[in-house]
Design a protein around this motif. Sequence first.
Motif, PDB file in Angstrom:
ATOM      1  N   LYS A   1       0.839  -1.105   0.075  1.00 52.73           N
ATOM      2  CA  LYS A   1       0.163  -0.258   0.052  1.00 52.73           C
ATOM      3  C   LYS A   1       0.929   1.170  -0.015  1.00 52.73           C
ATOM      4  N   PRO A   2       0.385   2.410  -0.816  1.00 48.80           N
ATOM      5  CA  PRO A   2      -0.454   2.199  -1.652  1.00 48.80           C
ATOM      6  C   PRO A   2      -0.126   1.623  -2.884  1.00 48.80           C
TER       7      PRO A   2
ATOM      8  N   GLN B   1       3.894   0.502   2.358  1.00 47.26           N
ATOM      9  CA  GLN B   1       3.788  -0.598   3.343  1.00 47.26           C
ATOM     10  C   GLN B   1       3.864  -1.821   2.638  1.00 47.26           C
ATOM     11  N   CYS B   2       4.284  -2.957   3.345  1.00 48.42           N
ATOM     12  CA  CYS B   2       4.441  -4.260   2.686  1.00 48.42           C
ATOM     13  C   CYS B   2       4.076  -5.099   3.753  1.00 48.42           C
TER      14      CYS B   2
ATOM     15  N   THR C   1       8.322  -1.301   6.092  1.00 51.43           N
ATOM     16  CA  THR C   1       7.797   0.073   5.327  1.00 51.43           C
ATOM     17  C   THR C   1       9.072   0.489   4.712  1.00 51.43           C
ATOM     18  N   LEU C   2       8.808   1.208   3.764  1.00 52.35           N
ATOM     19  CA  LEU C   2      10.026   2.111   2.921  1.00 52.35           C
ATOM     20  C   LEU C   2       9.448   3.572   2.605  1.00 52.35           C
ATOM     21  N   THR C   3      10.237   4.395   3.159  1.00 50.51           N
ATOM     22  CA  THR C   3       9.761   5.790   2.827  1.00 50.51           C
ATOM     23  C   THR C   3      10.906   6.349   1.837  1.00 50.51           C
ATOM     24  N   VAL C   4      10.229   6.932   0.814  1.00 53.00           N
ATOM     25  CA  VAL C   4      11.046   7.651  -0.104  1.00 53.00           C
ATOM     26  C   VAL C   4      10.971   9.183   0.321  1.00 53.00           C
ATOM     27  N   SER C   5      12.153   9.535   0.746  1.00 49.70           N
ATOM     28  CA  SER C   5      11.928  11.215   1.237  1.00 49.70           C
ATOM     29  C   SER C   5      12.367  12.217   0.228  1.00 49.70           C
TER      30      SER C   5
ATOM     31  N   ILE D   1       8.838   1.982  -9.960  1.00 58.30           N
ATOM     32  CA  ILE D   1       7.874   0.936  -9.116  1.00 58.30           C
ATOM     33  C   ILE D   1       8.706   0.535  -8.331  1.00 58.30           C
ATOM     34  N   TYR D   2       8.293   0.549  -6.975  1.00 56.79           N
ATOM     35  CA  TYR D   2       8.956  -0.005  -5.749  1.00 56.79           C
ATOM     36  C   TYR D   2       8.145  -1.268  -5.149  1.00 56.79           C
ATOM     37  N   LEU D   3       9.034  -2.235  -5.116  1.00 54.57           N
ATOM     38  CA  LEU D   3       8.596  -3.723  -4.922  1.00 54.57           C
ATOM     39  C   LEU D   3       9.309  -4.249  -3.442  1.00 54.57           C
ATOM     40  N   CYS D   4       8.625  -4.734  -2.758  1.00 49.09           N
ATOM     41  CA  CYS D   4       9.163  -5.561  -1.769  1.00 49.09           C
ATOM     42  C   CYS D   4       9.137  -7.017  -1.969  1.00 49.09           C
ATOM     43  N   SER D   5      10.134  -7.749  -1.458  1.00 52.39           N
ATOM     44  CA  SER D   5      10.206  -9.179  -1.847  1.00 52.39           C
ATOM     45  C   SER D   5      10.594  -9.881  -0.371  1.00 52.39           C
ATOM     46  N   VAL D   6       9.905 -11.124  -0.336  1.00 54.63           N
ATOM     47  CA  VAL D   6      10.105 -11.754   0.869  1.00 54.63           C
ATOM     48  C   VAL D   6      10.649 -13.245   0.549  1.00 54.63           C
ATOM     49  N   VAL D   7      11.386 -13.763   1.687  1.00 48.46           N
ATOM     50  CA  VAL D   7      12.035 -15.133   1.599  1.00 48.46           C
ATOM     51  C   VAL D   7      11.548 -15.779   2.846  1.00 48.46           C
ATOM     52  N   LYS D   8      10.947 -17.138   2.511  1.00 52.70           N
ATOM     53  CA  LYS D   8      10.611 -18.170   3.626  1.00 52.70           C
ATOM     54  C   LYS D   8      11.609 -18.986   3.939  1.00 52.70           C
ATOM     55  N   ILE D   9      11.953 -19.714   4.880  1.00 51.04           N
ATOM     56  CA  ILE D   9      12.995 -20.426   5.112  1.00 51.04           C
ATOM     57  C   ILE D   9      13.031 -21.659   3.952  1.00 51.04           C
TER      58      ILE D   9
END
Lengths: 113, 111
Positions: A7-8, A22-23, A77-81, A90-98
Amino acid sequence: SAVISQKPSRDICQRGTSLTIQCQVDSQVTMMFWYRQQPGQSLTLIATANQGSEATYESGFVIDKFPISRPNLTFSTLTVSNMSPEDSSIYLCSVVKIQETQYFGPGTRLLVL
Amino acid sequence: GEDVEQSLFLSVREGDSSVINCTYTDSSSTYLYWYKQEPGAGLQLLTYIFSNMDMKQDQRLTVLLNKKDKHLSLRIADTQTGDSAIYFCAESMRGYQKVTFGIGTKLQVIP
């Protein structure tokens, strides 16, 4: 796999302002990352979001410009200041599980005027 | 340093096979990925292959890895218009580490 929401999903901002992205993940993950994809470009890693401590930034990215928080194992969260038109991406979050690979969120499309 | 290269554009006719090629430089890469990005959408993990494998097949997708030449390819059989997207080749040393992406190959499927 993991279900990731951001979001957003998109925003148009004025230069000089800041935006927090937010991710949220549907389950606990070991690693969370933030990437940037500039127009017509590939993805570049901004930083690794570390739970309970300062993020680890890649060369060319600094905390003052891109502050990151990760208060728990499912949220970051990532803030672009102090944004400028060059931050339009485009800002992307990525995740890794075990023992799994990286999964990416849907991205946040940012346009800075 | 790490580098991933791929061609920018590929055009195929619907029903034909598509082959997207990629080369990488880091010989310590363990995970090699193909991601798909449709217009206006996020990044979808299509498939990945470990560096100790030569081939992986998943329905219409076939991944071939030539570790000696550091060459990776993605073959899409019976290409459909819904396959039109940008395909990113990527690599990482470990699944939980930084992923390095290529520039992306735009696949255009002609009806």
